[in-house]
Design a protein around this motif. Structure first.
Motif, PDB file in Angstrom:
ATOM      1  N   ARG A 114      49.395  14.492  -7.110  1.00  0.00           N
ATOM      2  CA  ARG A 114      50.616  15.275  -7.061  1.00  0.00           C
ATOM      3  C   ARG A 114      51.829  14.349  -6.930  1.00  0.00           C
ATOM      4  NH1 ARG A 114      51.584  20.559  -4.821  1.00  0.00           N
ATOM      5  NH2 ARG A 114      49.515  20.471  -3.852  1.00  0.00           N
ATOM      6  N   ARG A 119      55.955  14.436  -6.076  1.00  0.00           N
ATOM      7  CA  ARG A 119      57.008  15.274  -5.504  1.00  0.00           C
ATOM      8  C   ARG A 119      58.346  14.550  -5.607  1.00  0.00           C
ATOM      9  NH1 ARG A 119      52.763  16.140  -1.609  1.00  0.00           N
ATOM     10  NH2 ARG A 119      52.190  18.346  -1.413  1.00  0.00           N
ATOM     11  N   GLU A 129      58.057  19.291  -8.475  1.00  0.00           N
ATOM     12  CA  GLU A 129      56.793  18.578  -8.340  1.00  0.00           C
ATOM     13  C   GLU A 129      55.924  18.850  -9.550  1.00  0.00           C
ATOM     14  OE1 GLU A 129      53.732  21.375  -5.925  1.00  0.00           O
ATOM     15  OE2 GLU A 129      55.182  20.297  -4.673  1.00  0.00           O
TER      16      GLU A 129
END
Length: 263
Positions: free
Chosen positions: A184, A186, A196
């Motif tokens: 991930r 962000r 994100e």
């Protein structure tokens, strides 16, 4: 291949448009590229005009690798541009809005190439290209769209204009990285979240982007070389700063990169 004189003339027109900060627009019917390969011919010559100030080619950017970015630009396939050496900045760099027609920030996964990628006619995959990659980092691309009209975007003019690359900001490269498909990323502005995404948002896996680039370069008699940096694409839509702020992009398991935008 586009006729040499026409390609050079189109590149000079682009260079002049950047010098005078003219809004991005498509070429006219008489002086523009008829097809995508012609647009890359113009890009080659435009980049040559940029080199005296910005240095030699040190890598590439691959753009429009996520569904979000393709939908945003109304284009259904990736594009490539050249990253020049003096346009590579380390994390915590400061850039000025006034230095761009219109600055955009794209939050990306970048890789560093370990060994030359030979063009053998067989397209690479994420798996086969992986052995040519020695490092991964969090990165922010600096794009200059010169206030383009996205409702009527000409992909050929975009490609010719070096796919809008105006520099990159990179973190330290990690030599060990997690599953990038699930990683991930962000992004934040002055500490507040702005978006994100995941590695899988980049053509399913960031290495698919590198594989696509290797094939694209091979089709033009070129290749990825050891030490080059590849921006694999954004995990979210472009952010367009309008005032001074600090931006940060954190990529799970890899690192973080920051850029300060001043007026």
């Amino acid at each position: 291949m586009m006729e040499e004189t026409a390609a050079r003339r189109a590149a000079e027109k682009l260079f002049a448009a950047h010098t005078t900060n003219v809004r991005f627009e498509a070429f006219g019917p008489q002086d523009g590229p008829a097809a995508i390969p012609d647009a890359y011919d113009i890009q080659d010559r435009f980049v040559a005009l940029l080199r005296p100030e910005h240095g030699e080619a040190a890598g590439y950017k691959v753009g429009l690798t996520s569904q979000a970015m393709q939908a945003f630009c109304g284009i259904s396939h990736p594009i490539a541009g050249v990253v020049l050496a003096r346009r590579i900045h380390r994390s915590s760099a400061t850039v000025r809005l006034a230095a761009f027609g219109r600055l955009g920030l794209e939050f990306e996964i970048a890789v560093r190439i370990k060994s030359d990628v030979a063009a053998n006619g067989t397209p690479h995959s994420a798996q086969t290209i992986a052995r040519h990659i020695e490092g991964v980092c969090a990165a922010i691309e600096l794009v200059d769209d010169r206030s383009a009209d996205y409702s009527n975007l000409d992909v050929r003019a975009l490609v010719a204009d070096n796919s809008w690359n105006a520099g990159i900001v990179v973190s330290d490269f990690a030599t060990v990285w997690p599953d990038l498909e699930a990683a991930r990323g962000r992004a934040s502005r002055d500490g507040a979240p702005v978006g994100e995404g995941f590695g899988q948002d980049i053509l399913g896996h960031p290495f698919n982007s590198v594989a696509w680039l290797a094939h694209q370069l091979g089709s033009r008699g070129e290749r990825l070389k050891a030490g080059q940096v590849v921006m694999t694409g954004s995990v979210m839509k472009t952010i367009f700063p309008s005032e001074a702020a600090s931006y940060r992009f954190e990529l799970e398991g890899v690192g973080a990169v920051e850029v300060r935008v001043d007026v």
